[in-house]
Structures are given as C-alpha cells and as structure tokens.
Design a protein around this motif. Structure first.
Motif: not given
Length: 256
Positions: A93, A95-96, A99-101, A104-105, A149-150, A152-153
C-alpha cells in the motif's frame, strides 16, 4: 546420496506463484524439495508447477487465502508435513498515515500480519511434533528504515520481524529455526505494474530512479532473494536463528 541441498524436504511457500515467491519455489524444487505453493489465485502458479514437473521436480499448488485461518489449517492438514515454511505472501500500500484509510490498514493487516500468523499457527505444530523445522518470513527494509508513504506496509513488516523473534525464541527447544529476509526493491512484475499505473509515460525514467535508490545502482532480481532463502532454509544454516537479513544493495547502511 543426493547432493541437492533440500533433498527429501517438504516446503510450504505462500504466495509462491509469482515474483519473489515464484523464484523461491523454483529454486527449492531444483534443490530437491517437494514444494507446496499456497496461492489465492492458483492460475498464476499452474505454469510454474508444469515447469517444475518438466525437469523432474515436485510441486503442487493449493488454493488458499492466508487471511482465513480455517482455510489455511485445512490446506496444511492436507499436506500433512512441513520441513520448511516460507511465509512470503504479502500485499503493498502506498500512502502516509493521513492517506491510509481504515479499510486500507485492515487489508494490509489481514494478509501481511494475520496471514503470516495463520500459516505459522497451522505449520508450527507439525514441526514441533517432528522435532525439527525451518521458518523463513519475508519482511522488508521498510521495517528497518523510514520510507516515504509506506505507513501501513512498514507497520505490517515490523510485525513480521517481531513475530520472527518470538517464534525463534519460543521454539528453540523443538529444533525449529526461524529467520526473516528484508529485501529492498526487487524487480518483479508488481514493480512494472506499479510504475505503469502511477507514472504513465514516465516508466523508464521512474524505473531508473527507483533502481538508483539502492546504492549498488539497481534493483535486486528475484533469483538473488531465492539464493539467500535457500541458504537460510538449508542445513548449512543450522546455527542461524532469530535473525533478519537485509538484502538491499546497501540501502540501509550506505544511503548517506
């Protein structure tokens, strides 16, 4: 007596039909392992199974969603034994935090964290009963250094590293080793698709930029990750457990 490094071993490889997992599945089969590939989409692994069979190797593919514990346990129960587990299945994913819904998480957690746990939960009792086993979890340099921008990952791969240490510590008395690998960027079809989707018309430029973010000047090839995986899962690495191995072209230590 066979000189193949994994002769007589049974290996379970999640996400073993594409990318890094495909390279590991192929290499392990070449080295004599009976490879069981767990894939949500079995079609991606069918050609690999055929290729392995063509050179006399042993491989089969099992339809499995690693985020579903009951399904994972059923598949592993059907396989019946496991000398090696490679926990490779994962999703990404970009996104910071903002920007992680939640969706998404949850999606990242379900596959990268819960999925790894589910497979460990199913396989470790088999290894414990056998009194031996090797586990290799696929982490990432995103668990070691801050990457833009990672959110969740990176969180999920940090959890994978923590699970690696916990399993390594708890199952030492049962002859089970557990390590992880942390790759930097690896040139897989996923990378090509990501670039095409997010940078249309600038594919070549972006590929070069991403390649040069590794101090060595290029991305890794999946076969290079497979070579490290082979060593860590072989008897040659019998004194190694509870460790993470960055394979990163100098990304962690030389990016200054």
């Amino acid at each position: 007596m066979s000189n193949k490094k994994l002769a007589g071993k049974t290996a379970i490889i999640t996400g073993g039909g594409s990318g890094i997992g495909r390279a590991i599945s192929l290499r392990f089969a070449q080295e004599g392992a009976a490879v069981h590939i767990l894939e949500l989409n079995t079609a991606v692994a069918d050609t690999l199974v055929e290729a392995i069979g063509a050179f006399g190797g042993q491989a089969s593919v099992h339809s499995c969603d690693v985020s579903k514990q009951e399904m994972v346990c059923d598949v592993v129960r059907g396989i019946g034994t496991a000398d090696i587990l490679v926990n490779n299945a994962g999703i990404a994913h970009v996104g910071d935090l903002e920007h992680t819904t939640e969706a998404d998480f949850d999606r990242i957690y379900a596959v990268n964290v819960k999925g790894a746990y589910n497979v460990l939960y199913a396989v470790v009792p088999l290894m414990k009963k056998q009194g031996r086993g090797v586990i290799l979890n696929m982490a990432s340099i995103a668990a070691i250094v801050g990457i833009t921008d990672r959110f969740a990952y990176s969180t999920s791969k940090g959890a994978v590293q923590a699970m690696t240490l916990s399993v390594a510590r708890d199952y030492l008395p049962y002859g089970i080793r557990c390590n992880s690998i942390s790759p930097a960027r690896v040139h897989t079809p996923f990378v090509d698709g990501f670039i095409a989707k997010n940078y249309p018309g600038k594919e070549a430029e972006m590929f070069e930029t991403l390649s040069k973010s590794q101090p060595i000047g290029r991305m890794a090839q999946p076969e290079e990750i497979a070579s490290l995986a082979l060593y860590l899962c072989s008897d040659e690495a019998g004194f190694i457990t509870g460790n993470d191995y960055p394979i990163d072209g100098g990304f962690v230590k030389l990016n200054n």
